[in-house]
Scaffold this motif. Structure first.
Motif, PDB file in Angstrom:
ATOM      1  N   VAL B 205     -23.084  17.282 -36.833  1.00 21.56           N
ATOM      2  CA  VAL B 205     -22.656  17.067 -38.219  1.00 21.56           C
ATOM      3  C   VAL B 205     -23.908  17.164 -39.096  1.00 21.56           C
ATOM      4  O   VAL B 205     -25.025  16.968 -38.603  1.00 21.56           O
ATOM      5  N   THR B 206     -23.691  17.505 -40.387  1.00 20.86           N
ATOM      6  CA  THR B 206     -24.833  17.571 -41.302  1.00 20.86           C
ATOM      7  C   THR B 206     -24.650  16.546 -42.418  1.00 20.86           C
ATOM      8  O   THR B 206     -23.563  16.454 -43.007  1.00 20.86           O
ATOM      9  N   LEU B 207     -25.697  15.797 -42.673  1.00 21.38           N
ATOM     10  CA  LEU B 207     -25.707  14.828 -43.782  1.00 21.38           C
ATOM     11  C   LEU B 207     -26.639  15.374 -44.859  1.00 21.38           C
ATOM     12  O   LEU B 207     -27.790  15.707 -44.573  1.00 21.38           O
ATOM     13  N   ARG B 227     -24.896   6.491 -31.044  1.00 21.63           N
ATOM     14  CA  ARG B 227     -23.527   6.730 -30.571  1.00 21.63           C
ATOM     15  C   ARG B 227     -23.387   8.113 -29.941  1.00 21.63           C
ATOM     16  O   ARG B 227     -22.275   8.590 -29.735  1.00 21.63           O
ATOM     17  N   GLY B 228     -24.496   8.777 -29.765  1.00 20.31           N
ATOM     18  CA  GLY B 228     -24.457  10.085 -29.124  1.00 20.31           C
ATOM     19  C   GLY B 228     -24.087  11.218 -30.063  1.00 20.31           C
ATOM     20  O   GLY B 228     -23.724  12.302 -29.623  1.00 20.31           O
ATOM     21  N   VAL B 229     -24.165  10.950 -31.368  1.00 17.82           N
ATOM     22  CA  VAL B 229     -23.849  12.009 -32.339  1.00 17.82           C
ATOM     23  C   VAL B 229     -25.166  12.537 -32.903  1.00 17.82           C
ATOM     24  O   VAL B 229     -26.000  11.777 -33.401  1.00 17.82           O
ATOM     25  N   SER B 230     -25.315  13.849 -32.813  1.00 18.77           N
ATOM     26  CA  SER B 230     -26.555  14.463 -33.290  1.00 18.77           C
ATOM     27  C   SER B 230     -26.343  14.948 -34.728  1.00 18.77           C
ATOM     28  O   SER B 230     -25.588  15.884 -34.976  1.00 18.77           O
ATOM     29  N   ILE B 257     -19.776  18.558 -42.979  1.00 18.24           N
ATOM     30  CA  ILE B 257     -20.856  18.153 -43.884  1.00 18.24           C
ATOM     31  C   ILE B 257     -20.455  16.889 -44.639  1.00 18.24           C
ATOM     32  O   ILE B 257     -19.344  16.801 -45.181  1.00 18.24           O
ATOM     33  N   VAL B 258     -21.364  15.932 -44.651  1.00 14.77           N
ATOM     34  CA  VAL B 258     -21.185  14.720 -45.456  1.00 14.77           C
ATOM     35  C   VAL B 258     -22.253  14.734 -46.545  1.00 14.77           C
ATOM     36  O   VAL B 258     -23.439  14.923 -46.245  1.00 14.77           O
ATOM     37  N   THR B 259     -21.851  14.574 -47.784  1.00 12.53           N
ATOM     38  CA  THR B 259     -22.839  14.500 -48.866  1.00 12.53           C
ATOM     39  C   THR B 259     -22.804  13.100 -49.463  1.00 12.53           C
ATOM     40  O   THR B 259     -21.740  12.482 -49.547  1.00 12.53           O
ATOM     41  N   VAL B 260     -23.975  12.634 -49.868  1.00 10.77           N
ATOM     42  CA  VAL B 260     -24.079  11.317 -50.492  1.00 10.77           C
ATOM     43  C   VAL B 260     -24.985  11.442 -51.709  1.00 10.77           C
ATOM     44  O   VAL B 260     -26.114  11.934 -51.606  1.00 10.77           O
ATOM     45  N   GLU B 261     -24.482  11.005 -52.858  1.00 10.58           N
ATOM     46  CA  GLU B 261     -25.275  11.144 -54.084  1.00 10.58           C
ATOM     47  C   GLU B 261     -25.060   9.946 -55.001  1.00 10.58           C
ATOM     48  O   GLU B 261     -23.975   9.352 -55.009  1.00 10.58           O
ATOM     49  N   LEU B 321     -15.090  12.325 -39.955  1.00  8.01           N
ATOM     50  CA  LEU B 321     -15.023  13.781 -40.059  1.00  8.01           C
ATOM     51  C   LEU B 321     -14.953  14.415 -38.673  1.00  8.01           C
ATOM     52  O   LEU B 321     -14.256  15.414 -38.459  1.00  8.01           O
ATOM     53  N   LEU B 322     -15.623  13.797 -37.698  1.00  6.51           N
ATOM     54  CA  LEU B 322     -15.623  14.340 -36.334  1.00  6.51           C
ATOM     55  C   LEU B 322     -14.421  13.845 -35.522  1.00  6.51           C
ATOM     56  O   LEU B 322     -14.303  14.142 -34.341  1.00  6.51           O
ATOM     57  N   GLY B 323     -13.574  13.068 -36.182  1.00  7.17           N
ATOM     58  CA  GLY B 323     -12.396  12.566 -35.483  1.00  7.17           C
ATOM     59  C   GLY B 323     -12.721  11.455 -34.513  1.00  7.17           C
ATOM     60  O   GLY B 323     -11.964  11.202 -33.570  1.00  7.17           O
ATOM     61  N   ARG B 324     -13.855  10.808 -34.744  1.00  9.40           N
ATOM     62  CA  ARG B 324     -14.240   9.697 -33.874  1.00  9.40           C
ATOM     63  C   ARG B 324     -14.217   8.414 -34.682  1.00  9.40           C
ATOM     64  O   ARG B 324     -15.058   8.217 -35.545  1.00  9.40           O
ATOM     65  N   GLY B 325     -13.254   7.604 -34.408  1.00  8.06           N
ATOM     66  CA  GLY B 325     -13.141   6.352 -35.145  1.00  8.06           C
ATOM     67  C   GLY B 325     -14.349   5.477 -34.902  1.00  8.06           C
ATOM     68  O   GLY B 325     -15.115   5.712 -33.960  1.00  8.06           O
TER      69      GLY B 325
END
Lengths: 271, 326
Positions: B205-207, B227-230, B257-261, B321-325
């Motif tokens: 995933v991209t932040l 949590r093993g998420v890269s 993609i997750v954006t934070v602003e 977003l990755l479907g991982r609760g």
């Protein structure tokens, strides 16, 4: 002096005719405000401004900013007459992809210092220009031409405060006081009078002049400014000056003459 | 009168040294002014809040304080640039961008004037003062303008480098200078406009953040790694022109993609990235920011929690977003 008077009258008439041709070709324009400003522009470019049309970006040039950007027809015809670009370019006025927008684009037109069109932008820019000259210890001068209706924009009065605070005696504001704005008389809309007293109260040295009298305009614009104060020259003008049926008539703010009107106007402008 | 909605409790995170980017801005401007007589500062009675006191003391002739008059401030800046000066026009971002937007458009961007607009204390920095003083629309307004480079540095080093770049660059620039303290994140490397920096490599995933939110994303990536998420982290320090290549690469090589602003979600960083993503390679996105409302009162830290502008919220959004609760 009589010879110069006749020469300038001839040039101003030629600029009005060329401007009218441009407007007729484009089918758009602001003929009323153009014609009220033509004499001021003629005197500025031919007798007052220290600038070189061949080298329009020389750092030591005098700066002129036409804040009333909708008067572009008058500005372009004058700039071209003064040699900044070819007369033939005027035939592209407002045509697709022409550099000659309805409001001036400094990135495309030599001799234009900044983009105007929305009103109340010229004077703040001119104040910055005059402060830059002072920081440089340069004698270069800044002139800005505003409409009168335009003075209803508050940014002008912000900038007037700043000009006075800095004692910018290298700055001259010329107000094209034709008394009309797009929809009505200024005094019926949001009254400006007593206009000279307002500028005086804001710290300017104020003079009033007939804005169509070339000799009087030259005298006032060339006079040394009293030290320590910016200058305001209220040029009393007529919207649509030069054509009897346009003069002082609000509907000619941006009307385009029909064929018969155009013929009569050209006839009157033969000077 | 309704009660304020409950917000999440503040996160317990280690507090690395935190800096106010205005300090780096002011120090760099002083350094440039000492070396280059063309540099001038223009402000609107904001000598204190724009951190210009030292500039005023050292170069009184080169500080033009127009008073409380933002339209004239920007016009004067353009006029100074027309006279060969390099003006840094400094004011609180809500007033610089909101009050003088037409001057920024006509006198600066469209005229391509060599003016450096410095929006101080943007986003929710003036949280308690209310929405009039929040600058959460500035990026949307400014990135709509052609020919204006819009830069949001993430920390003091990047602020200093961005100011140096703006000085050297001949053209209109907007710098959004944060007041909310941020940790040091980036090395002192020359600023490259239009280039996102990769602060964490990752493929799941991209932040993407900018300014004050970048450090939240490195924290979120570190938590996701447990949590093993890269998670890839991009510092998108230029909003316009956007680094479309970095966005396309993120869309192609990560799952979303997750954006934070610190900005409204309407038309800011998330909007800019979404425009590119839907055009080139649609992938799921989550856009975190102020959700199209006028914010309630509260300090910046409170408002960040209130609007989920946090590392924890970024982490949750990425998992969702990755479907991982959670």
């Amino acid at each position: 002096m009589a010879e110069r008077r006749a020469r300038l009258a001839g040039i101003a008439a030629a600029i009005r005719r060329r401007d009218l041709e441009m407007i007729l070709r484009a089918g758009m324009g602001h003929v009323g405000g153009d014609f009220s400003a033509v004499d001021i522009l003629t005197v500025l470019y031919l007798l007052v401004l220290d600038c070189d049309p061949e080298h329009p970006r020389l750092p030591e040039r005098d700066r002129f900013i036409q804040s009333k950007g909708h008067g572009s027809g008058a500005l372009y015809a004058t700039l071209s007459y003064a040699g900044f670009f070819a007369d033939a370019d005027l035939d592209t006025y407002m045509a697709p992809l022409s550099p000659l927008n309805g409001h001036p684009d400094c990135r495309k037109i030599p001799g234009v210092e900044t983009n105007t069109g929305p009103l109340g932008h010229g004077l703040p820019f001119a104040v910055g220009s005059a402060i830059a000259a002072r920081l440089d210890g340069s004698p270069r001068r800044t002139f800005v031409l505003t409409g009168d209706g335009e003075l209803q924009e508050g940014s002008n009065w912000e900038a007037a405060l700043t000009a006075a605070q800095h004692g910018l005696d290298n700055l001259t504001v010329v107000v094209d006081r034709n008394g009309l704005q797009q929809g009505a008389r200024t005094e019926e809309t949001s009254a400006l009078e007593p206009l000279p007293a307002k500028w005086e109260a804001f710290g300017f040295t104020v003079r009033t002049v007939d804005g169509h009298d070339h000799e009087a305009l030259r005298r006032e614009l060339c006079a040394p400014a009293p030290p320590g104060r910016p200058r305001c020259l209220i040029a009393v003008t007529q919207k649509g000056r030069g054509v009897s049926f346009m003069a002082d008539r609000v509907e000619w703010h941006h009307r385009v003459p029909n064929a018969e009107e155009a013929r009569r106007a050209m006839e009157e402008l033969q000077g | 009168m309704t009660a304020a909605p409950a917000s999440e409790p503040a996160e317990a995170t280690a507090s690395p040294p935190a800096y106010d980017c205005r300090v780096a801005f002011a120090a760099t401007l002083l350094e440039l002014a000492a070396a280059d007589p063309r540099v001038v500062a223009v402000c609107n009675d904001s000598v204190g809040s724009s951190n210009l006191k030292e500039f005023a003391a050292r170069h009184p002739d080169r500080l033009v304080n127009v008073g409380i008059a933002e339209q004239t401030m920007v016009g004067v800046g353009a006029g100074l640039a027309g006279g060969g000066r390099i003006p840094f026009v400094c004011a609180a971002s809500p007033f610089l961008t909101g009050r003088a937007l037409e001057q920024i458009k006509a006198d600066v961007a469209y005229s391509r004037a060599n003016v450096k607009l410095c929006g101080m204390s943007p986003g929710l920095a003036y949280g308690q003062l209310g929405p009039t003083h929040h600058s959460i629309e500035d990026l949307a307004w400014l990135r709509a303008l052609a020919d204006l480079t819009v830069v949001v540095p993430a920390d003091p080093a990047q602020t200093a480098e961005a100011v140096r770049w703006a000085h050297a660059h001949d053209g209109p620039v907007f710098l959004r200078i944060g007041r909310t303290p941020v940790p040091a994140l980036t090395p002192h490397v020359p600023f490259e406009p239009g280039r996102a920096a990769v602060l964490r490599r990752g493929d799941d995933v991209t932040l993407v953040g900018l300014g004050t939110t970048v450090s939240l994303l490195t924290q979120a990536a570190d938590r996701l790694a447990l949590r093993g998420v890269s998670a890839r982290v991009l510092n998108m320090s230029t909003v316009s022109p956007l680094d479309e290549r970095a966005v396309r690469d993120a869309a192609e090589h990560t799952g979303g993609i997750v954006t934070v602003e610190e900005h409204t979600v309407r038309g800011g960083l998330g909007g800019a990235i979404a425009e590119t993503v839907v055009t080139h390679r649609p992938v799921p996105m989550r856009i975190l920011g102020v959700p199209g409302v006028f914010a309630p009162t509260g300090d910046a830290r409170f408002l960040h929690e209130h609007f989920h502008i946090t590392a924890a919220a970024a982490e949750r959004a990425a998992l969702d977003l990755l479907g991982r609760g959670p």
